[in-house]
Design an enzyme around this catalytic site. Structure first.
Site, PDB file in Angstrom:
ATOM      1  N   LYS A  53      -4.892  -5.028   5.310  1.00 21.13           N
ATOM      2  CA  LYS A  53      -4.015  -4.001   4.717  1.00 21.13           C
ATOM      3  C   LYS A  53      -3.638  -2.955   5.773  1.00 21.13           C
ATOM      4  O   LYS A  53      -2.485  -2.546   5.878  1.00 21.13           O
ATOM      5  CB  LYS A  53      -4.717  -3.351   3.511  1.00 21.13           C
ATOM      6  N   GLN A  97     -11.326  -0.110  -2.248  1.00 15.42           N
ATOM      7  CA  GLN A  97     -11.536  -1.556  -2.275  1.00 15.42           C
ATOM      8  C   GLN A  97     -12.686  -1.913  -3.222  1.00 15.42           C
ATOM      9  O   GLN A  97     -13.761  -1.323  -3.152  1.00 15.42           O
ATOM     10  CB  GLN A  97     -11.815  -2.069  -0.849  1.00 15.42           C
ATOM     11  N   ASP A 120      -2.772   0.823  -6.232  1.00 13.18           N
ATOM     12  CA  ASP A 120      -3.354  -0.406  -6.791  1.00 13.18           C
ATOM     13  C   ASP A 120      -2.982  -0.567  -8.268  1.00 13.18           C
ATOM     14  O   ASP A 120      -3.186  -1.640  -8.843  1.00 13.18           O
ATOM     15  CB  ASP A 120      -4.886  -0.353  -6.690  1.00 13.18           C
TER      16      ASP A 120
HETATM   17  N1  GUN Z   1     -10.607  -6.331  -4.806  1.00 15.66           N
HETATM   18  C1  GUN Z   1     -10.016  -7.521  -5.091  1.00 15.66           C
HETATM   19  N2  GUN Z   1      -8.684  -7.352  -5.225  1.00 15.66           N
HETATM   20  C2  GUN Z   1      -8.429  -6.049  -5.030  1.00 15.66           C
HETATM   21  C3  GUN Z   1      -7.232  -5.267  -5.033  1.00 15.66           C
HETATM   22  O1  GUN Z   1      -6.124  -5.752  -5.276  1.00 15.66           O
HETATM   23  N3  GUN Z   1      -7.406  -3.940  -4.781  1.00 15.66           N
HETATM   24  C4  GUN Z   1      -8.608  -3.389  -4.542  1.00 15.66           C
HETATM   25  N4  GUN Z   1      -8.675  -2.075  -4.327  1.00 15.66           N
HETATM   26  N5  GUN Z   1      -9.737  -4.080  -4.531  1.00 15.66           N
HETATM   27  C5  GUN Z   1      -9.641  -5.402  -4.773  1.00 15.66           C
END
Ligand code: GUN
Length: 317
Positions: A53, A97, A120
């Site tokens: 990311k 995350q 998100d």
């Molecule tokens: N863990 C698995 N997928 C995601 C996501 O799309 N965003 C975040 N923050 N954590 C995750």
């Protein structure tokens, strides 16, 4: 006959070239969109996701802030981290995350993120806005699946769509998005009876159960569109062989590395589906592209020309 391959890398590149124009306009107005990624502890999968990311931000010229609290951080300490990011003017998007360490209450953390910076789409306010069919930050993976379907010309209106998996991150928002696109949506999960029979009625299958190669050819109606959200790391040689018996390249890669990435869909499904996303190179690249898109949108709404939506949400939080 073999399925058309829905190439996520090409669709990601299309989205990036559209985003570049938008980012250039923001930069010209003195706004550099910024994303803060909070990675608690050092879960190897989380590390990998967060670094991808951050790298995407660099590629597009967005600012990024990689925040790495220790695995031992308490809920209170993490709330302080989120509150500081909420306050910062140079941070437009915040992602925490998942998963968080077991001693941390994820709901408290997600609820603390300013909804106007919630790239998100996990804050309950944004979840509610999605359900109500009003503009919001949509969770990145299901938003990416919609981009694949739309940009590949797959008809959703009137289609029977089966979503396998009911997670807050993928299954539930996916079902809402397909419903808003006028599909007839069925959500299946681990307790669904006659899963293969239900899936076989679908024109569009979205597999998001997190179980390696679980969706075999008998789940799929010939010609259906199959979207594979799975990212399972298989380390067991017998299981790898069960899945990739007819794919010597994959088995060679498994023996070299000791593991192989497998979707939720068995590779034999490619012989029966009309169109299918590969793993890797299908949904994965879109998840990050939609995060970038949401970050640019957050910057535009919060610091760009300004809208009633942004003004309301920034003022309240
Ligand atoms: N863990 C698995 N997928 C995601 C996501 O799309 N965003 C975040 N923050 N954590 C995750």
């Amino acid at each position: 006959m073999s399925a058309a391959i829905l190439n996520g890398n090409l669709i990601r590149d299309q989205i990036y070239s559209e985003l570049r124009a938008e980012i250039a306009a923001l930069l010209a107005a003195g706004v550099r969109p910024g994303l803060a990624a909070v990675q608690v502890g050092d879960n190897p999968a989380s590390k990998l996701y967060v670094s991808s990311k951050i790298a995407a931000c660099g590629k597009l010229g967005l600012a990024s802030f990689h925040i790495t609290p220790a695995a031992s951080s308490t809920t209170t300490e993490l709330l302080a981290v989120v509150n500081e990011l909420n306050r910062r003017e140079d941070v437009d998007g915040i992602l925490v995350q998942m998963p968080l360490p077991a001693h941390v209450d994820p709901k408290k953390i997600l609820d603390a993120v300013n909804p106007a910076k919630d790239v998100d789409g996990f804050h309950p306010l944004n979840v509610g806005r999605l359900v109500a069919g009003r503009p919001s930050f949509v969770p990145c993976t299901p938003a990416g699946v919609m981009e694949i379907l739309r940009r590949s010309g797959i008809t959703m209106e009137g289609a029977n769509a089966v979503v396998m998996g009911r997670s807050d991150i993928v299954g539930k928002p996916m079902a809402m998005l397909l419903l808003h696109a006028n599909a007839t949506v069925t959500v299946c999960h681990s307790k669904t009876k006659n899963l293969a029979e239900v899936a076989r009625r679908a024109d569009i299958v979205v597999a998001a159960m997190g179980r390696a190669a679980m969706v075999t050819a008998d789940y799929i109606c010939p010609g259906a569109t199959v979207i594979d959200v799975g990212q399972n790391v298989v380390t067991d040689a017998a299981e790898a062989m069960r899945i990739f018996a007819n794919f010597p390249d994959k088995m060679a890669a498994f023996h070299a590395k000791g593991s192989v990435l497998v979707g939720d869909v068995h590779p034999d499904v490619a012989h029966i589906a009309g169109a299918i996303t590969p793993v890797p190179g299908g949904v994965g690249p879109l998840t990050i592209a939609m995060l970038m898109s949401n970050t640019v949108k957050a910057a535009r709404l919060r610091r760009g020309s300004g809208t009633a939506w942004a003004a309301q949400h920034v003022a309240r939080s």
